[in-house]
Design an enzyme around this catalytic site. Structure first.
Site, short mmCIF file in Angstrom:
data_model
loop_
_atom_site.label_atom_id
_atom_site.label_comp_id
_atom_site.label_asym_id
_atom_site.label_seq_id
_atom_site.Cartn_x
_atom_site.Cartn_y
_atom_site.Cartn_z
N LYS A 130 0.87 -1.18 0.00
CA LYS A 130 0.00 0.00 0.00
C LYS A 130 0.90 1.23 0.00
CE LYS A 130 -4.15 -1.92 0.65
NZ LYS A 130 -5.36 -1.66 -0.13
N LYS A 229 -13.20 -8.42 -5.66
CA LYS A 229 -13.44 -8.73 -4.26
C LYS A 229 -14.84 -9.32 -4.19
CE LYS A 229 -10.60 -5.18 -2.09
NZ LYS A 229 -10.27 -3.99 -2.89
MG MG Z 1 -6.96 -1.69 -3.91
#
Ligand code: MG
Length: 331
Positions: A130, A229
């Site tokens: 990230k 997802k």
């Molecule tokens: Mg992402």
């Protein structure tokens, strides 16, 4: 009639789930769903208010009023898959192929050289980092990883950059470095021209900007990967779009409860069986170590980058799910 029960829980992050985010417990709920034919299935409902989701209280309140959010709709869809397997007393991972996961680094400021070596020694080939909170530190860390370790890298900016910042960042990498950057996820907020320009510099992956894309008007398609997802996105629709736009699908968890993680893995295993060429070989469902372990974690077998199985039918956890306290959602 379809009936719902919930069991609220908290997940306690071991590290900040994103850089510069406070360490605080995150709220979600497990759902138990019973259909008119008697089938019972379970799923997770784990909102991310930072990304615009209603809180878990509001999600449950809306469900009582038969107003179903996108993530609640996916939970019910996943619970139905679970229910079908439970009815047949079949475990979702019986005979499923073993899928390799990337290692998630949510806050690289806390990731030491020793930890990176441990990640490699555990058998991981890819890390997902990230980035976007401190570009100088990001650059330093990413260059170090790709120059010193035999690891591939996936970067996720969560749409934090302006295009110019992205361009300046990318220019710091040599062509040799770039070979090890598999893709860059959500570099900046969705804008066709910016993403198209970005796609000339690096392979781009689409995640949270998914709903902003006008799929019918994409020409060319400025991303090569789509993050799926299952707890947030319609799986069949994403498969259709990936086929139409020649995208690779990367199935990931939503950094959610182990029940959500195992659902994502089960969808990934089905896609591997039904659409082997569409699915990226390395998936991103192994987010269990982000939170302190709970009793569910103890029923999941993992081995380095692989999640192997659970105990029980459907996605597993039978004995725990049976003894949890469930509250009925009355309409
Ligand atoms: Mg992402």
């Amino acid at each position: 009639m379809i009936k719902f029960w919930y069991h609220k829980y908290q997940l306690n992050p071991i590290l900040p789930v994103r850089a510069n985010v406070q360490l605080r417990p995150r709220d979600g709920a497990l759902l138990k769903v019973r259909w008119a034919n008697g089938w019972v299935g379970y799923a997770d409902l784990f909102p991310w208010p930072e990304f615009g989701d209603a809180s878990i209280e509001d999600q449950l309140y809306a469900l009582a009023k038969a107003q179903v959010s996108q993530i609640a709709e996916q939970s019910i869809w996943l619970a139905k898959r679970d229910a079908q397997l439970r009815f047949k007393q079949k475990n979702a991972f019986d005979g499923a192929s073993k899928l390799r996961n990337h290692f998630l680094i949510p806050d690289h400021g806390r990731c030491t050289d020793t930890q990176i070596k441990e990640i490699r020694n555990a058998g991981f080939e890819t890390v997902k980092i990230k980035v976007g909170s401190d570009l100088d530190a990001d650059l330093h860390f990413v260059q170090k990883i790709i120059r010193q370790h035999p690891l591939n890298v996936r970067l996720d900016f969560n749409s934090k950059l302006k295009f110019q910042e992205f361009e300046n960042f990318i220019k710091q990498f040599t062509s040799h470095d770039m070979k090890k950057i598999e893709f860059i996820e959500d570099p900046c907020p969705w804008d066709f021209v910016a993403w198209y320009e970005a796609s000339k510099m690096a392979p781009i992956a689409l995640d949270f900007e998914y709903d902003r894309v006008n799929w019918g008007a994409l020409d060319p398609t400025p991303f090569k990967y789509v993050i799926l997802k299952p707890s947030r996105n319609d799986v069949d629709l994403t498969v259709q779009r990936a086929q139409a736009h020649k995208l690779k699908i990367v199935v990931t968890s939503s950094m959610d409860h182990p029940v959500g993680v195992m659902h994502s893995l089960s969808v990934a295993a089905d896609l591997k069986r039904d659409h082997p060429d569409l699915l990226c070989d390395t998936i991103g469902c192994l987010s269990l170590s982000v939170y302190r372990s709970n009793e569910f974690n103890r029923e999941i077998k993992t081995q380095g980058p692989f999640i192997l199985s659970t105990i029980g039918s459907g996605i597993g956890f039978d004995s725990i799910l049976e003894r949890l306290e469930w509250t009925e959602i009355r309409r």
